[in-house]
Scaffold this motif. Structure first.
Motif, PDB file in Angstrom:
ATOM      1  N   ASP A 256      -0.002   4.951  -7.815  1.00  0.00           N
ATOM      2  CA  ASP A 256      -1.276   4.690  -7.146  1.00  0.00           C
ATOM      3  C   ASP A 256      -1.255   3.338  -6.434  1.00  0.00           C
ATOM      4  O   ASP A 256      -0.240   2.629  -6.402  1.00  0.00           O
ATOM      5  N   ASP A 257      -2.404   2.978  -5.878  1.00  0.00           N
ATOM      6  CA  ASP A 257      -2.492   1.724  -5.120  1.00  0.00           C
ATOM      7  C   ASP A 257      -2.238   0.509  -5.995  1.00  0.00           C
ATOM      8  O   ASP A 257      -1.659  -0.490  -5.542  1.00  0.00           O
ATOM      9  N   ARG A 260       1.445  -0.044  -6.335  1.00  0.00           N
ATOM     10  CA  ARG A 260       2.043  -0.528  -5.094  1.00  0.00           C
ATOM     11  C   ARG A 260       1.679  -1.994  -4.857  1.00  0.00           C
ATOM     12  O   ARG A 260       2.485  -2.772  -4.332  1.00  0.00           O
ATOM     13  N   ARG A 261       0.452  -2.375  -5.240  1.00  0.00           N
ATOM     14  CA  ARG A 261       0.074  -3.790  -5.113  1.00  0.00           C
ATOM     15  C   ARG A 261       0.920  -4.661  -6.024  1.00  0.00           C
ATOM     16  O   ARG A 261       1.345  -5.763  -5.639  1.00  0.00           O
ATOM     17  N   ASP A 262       1.172  -4.181  -7.235  1.00  0.00           N
ATOM     18  CA  ASP A 262       2.019  -4.942  -8.157  1.00  0.00           C
ATOM     19  C   ASP A 262       3.424  -5.117  -7.577  1.00  0.00           C
ATOM     20  O   ASP A 262       4.031  -6.196  -7.683  1.00  0.00           O
ATOM     21  N   ALA A 381       0.301  13.181 -15.457  1.00  0.00           N
ATOM     22  CA  ALA A 381      -0.790  12.349 -14.946  1.00  0.00           C
ATOM     23  C   ALA A 381      -2.132  12.775 -15.540  1.00  0.00           C
ATOM     24  O   ALA A 381      -2.981  11.927 -15.852  1.00  0.00           O
ATOM     25  N   ARG A 382      -2.355  14.082 -15.704  1.00  0.00           N
ATOM     26  CA  ARG A 382      -3.612  14.548 -16.305  1.00  0.00           C
ATOM     27  C   ARG A 382      -3.720  14.110 -17.759  1.00  0.00           C
ATOM     28  O   ARG A 382      -4.804  13.735 -18.238  1.00  0.00           O
ATOM     29  N   PRO A 420       6.013   4.185 -17.133  1.00  0.00           N
ATOM     30  CA  PRO A 420       5.346   4.997 -16.111  1.00  0.00           C
ATOM     31  C   PRO A 420       3.971   5.466 -16.589  1.00  0.00           C
ATOM     32  O   PRO A 420       3.839   6.060 -17.658  1.00  0.00           O
ATOM     33  N   GLY A 421       2.955   5.166 -15.799  1.00  0.00           N
ATOM     34  CA  GLY A 421       1.593   5.537 -16.154  1.00  0.00           C
ATOM     35  C   GLY A 421       0.749   4.379 -16.631  1.00  0.00           C
ATOM     36  O   GLY A 421      -0.485   4.441 -16.590  1.00  0.00           O
ATOM     37  N   TYR A 422       1.383   3.294 -17.066  1.00  0.00           N
ATOM     38  CA  TYR A 422       0.626   2.117 -17.502  1.00  0.00           C
ATOM     39  C   TYR A 422      -0.105   1.533 -16.288  1.00  0.00           C
ATOM     40  O   TYR A 422       0.504   1.286 -15.249  1.00  0.00           O
ATOM     41  N   GLY A 423      -1.394   1.306 -16.442  1.00  0.00           N
ATOM     42  CA  GLY A 423      -2.206   0.775 -15.356  1.00  0.00           C
ATOM     43  C   GLY A 423      -2.819   1.846 -14.482  1.00  0.00           C
ATOM     44  O   GLY A 423      -3.713   1.544 -13.673  1.00  0.00           O
TER      45      GLY A 423
END
Length: 468
Positions: A256-257, A260-262, A381-382, A420-423
């Protein structure tokens, strides 16, 4: 009569001699047996902190410590980078690097083992033991864990530059001395008198020794950081474009965004140190300690940034492999989530929340059995989304003393604890929220904030750790 009695006329002196012999011999035999107790001393992990001289000190001094006969193995570990809960790092080391430190059932530490550890990032101290050793050193008695850890903290704080070897040795010594408890030090002042006596008798020697050690240790650490930057920056920089392409190719909902910002954050900071690294590289391999000390701010900034970029590279690669069907990676992360859910179910008191956690866990195990499912990432993801909602409910109902903020940061892409998935949509696993809770309640109830548990279930080895 004289002839009949003659065979027995020496019986009384002989009996007396034998009695004296037994009285003298038995303690000697016992002492000999005690002094011939053989135990191994191991320093398999130095964390970039211990010199060869430090290791020799530990190997030479440890056999002279008063430790129970059940201790047949003393292991010293120094982690350059570790989990906030050092117990997790001790468990991980045993499970992944030295399985001889595990019991037969692999859910505790091995019998006969005493493990003493220092973590550098974040700063932690810890002690762990097999069940027999924990019982022999009275590990679970009131104040014992805090007392042992407090003894380790003294040489780490006294000179402004931590004496790692002295802290490790202090931990082993305190573990063997069952009179070392936190309450005694606070109420009776025993340790205070010892310190004052030491100051009165050898203040000059201790001060001089501490300063010399501190200077040498600071120089050694700075040179190691300098070498790491010079040796690794160029490699990472040469791969930066390909890492960037891989980061932007991540296409699952979890990319997610925020992620990508990180990535752009750590990438920008890495690019910004190019001039600094070029300047540091220009001073040459033969640079002396004084020059390194003069540039310590630059070296520290560059070292931390390079390390974070290396972590980000590894995390992006792991995420990429997960998205592209690597079954081993997918199963490993689902197993970690299953362990996190199991721990949550044992800690949460609300029946409804436990049922919700059990339902999520069933979905995790079902997905783990089909790692090649075409819609794997969407299903994952769900699960993350639904688990986040339950974790938030747990936090509000049972851990209302913590909030995700600057004091309780969620793992970022540049952290080695990121998964993967953290945040994603603000998700943090239960073990992270529980760690925040333990820190909050520990700081309010116990000044040392001693932690005795683990962030995920399935392991119950005796251990205690805290900050320094």
């Amino acid at each position: 009569m004289n002839r009949i009695d003659s065979p027995f006329r020496y019986a009384r002196p002989v009996s007396a001699f034998l009695a004296l012999f037994v009285v003298l011999l038995l303690p000697l035999a016992a002492a000999t047996a005690q002094t011939t107790t053989v135990r191994s001393v191991e320093v398999p992990l130095r964390g970039g902190q211990l010199t060869d001289g430090d290791v020799r000190l530990l190997e030479n001094e440890t056999p002279a410590l008063s430790l129970p006969a059940t201790v047949d193995r003393v292991v010293y570990l120094v982690f350059g980078s570790n989990e906030p809960n050092l117990n997790d790092s001790l468990r991980s080391y045993a499970e992944n690097d030295d399985r001889s430190l595990l019991s037969g059932s692999e859910d505790k530490f091995a019998p006969g083992s005493l493990i003493v550890a220092v973590g550098m990032d974040p700063r932690r101290v810890g002690v762990a033991c097999g069940d027999d050793v924990c019982n022999a050193i009275n590990f679970y008695a009131s104040g014992r864990m805090d007392g042992i850890l407090d003894e380790m903290r003294v040489p780490l704080r006294q000179s402004g530059d931590p004496n790692i070897a002295a802290a490790l040795l202090a931990g082993a010594r305190a573990a063997g001395d069952t009179t070392v408890v936190a309450e005694e030090k606070e109420e009776s002042g025993v340790s205070g008198w010892w310190i004052f006596g030491g100051i009165g008798s050898a203040a000059a020697a201790v001060t001089a020794g501490s300063l010399i050690w501190a200077l040498r240790n600071r120089r050694r650490r700075m040179r190691e950081h300098y070498d790491h930057v010079v040796e690794n920056y160029a490699r990472v920089a040469s791969q930066l474009d390909s890492i960037n392409v891989r980061a932007h190719s991540l296409s699952s909902p979890l990319a997610d965004d925020a992620l990508r910002r990180d990535w752009e954050d750590v990438r920008t900071r890495f690019l910004a140190i190019d001039t600094t690294v070029q300047r540091l590289s220009g001073i040459g391999d033969e640079v002396d300690d004084r020059e390194l000390a003069r540039r310590w701010r630059e070296i520290t900034e560059a070292y931390e940034t390079v390390r974070q970029m290396e972590n980000a590279e590894a995390n992006i690669d792991e995420f990429f492999r997960m998205e592209h069907g690597d079954g081993a990676v997918r199963r490993r992360h689902l197993t970690e989530m299953h362990e996190d859910l199991t721990e949550a179910r044992t800690r949460v008191s609300d029946d409804g929340l436990r049922d919700d956690l059990a339902e999520i866990d069933a979905r995790v195990l079902a997905l783990r059995d089909t790692p090649d499912a075409p819609a794997f990432m969407d299903s994952y993801a769900r699960i993350i989304t639904d688990y986040r909602i339950i974790i938030e409910a747990v936090r509000k109902r049972e851990f209302d003393d913590v909030e995700p903020d600057d004091d309780n940061p969620a793992p970022r892409i540049w952290d080695d604890s990121w998964r993967p998935g953290y945040g994603y949509s603000g998700f943090v696993p239960f073990m992270t929220v529980n760690s925040w809770h333990e820190s909050a309640t520990g700081s309010a109830a116990v000044s040392s904030g001693t932690t005795t548990g683990y962030s995920s279930g399935g392991f119950s080895g005796g251990a205690a750790s805290g900050g320094w």
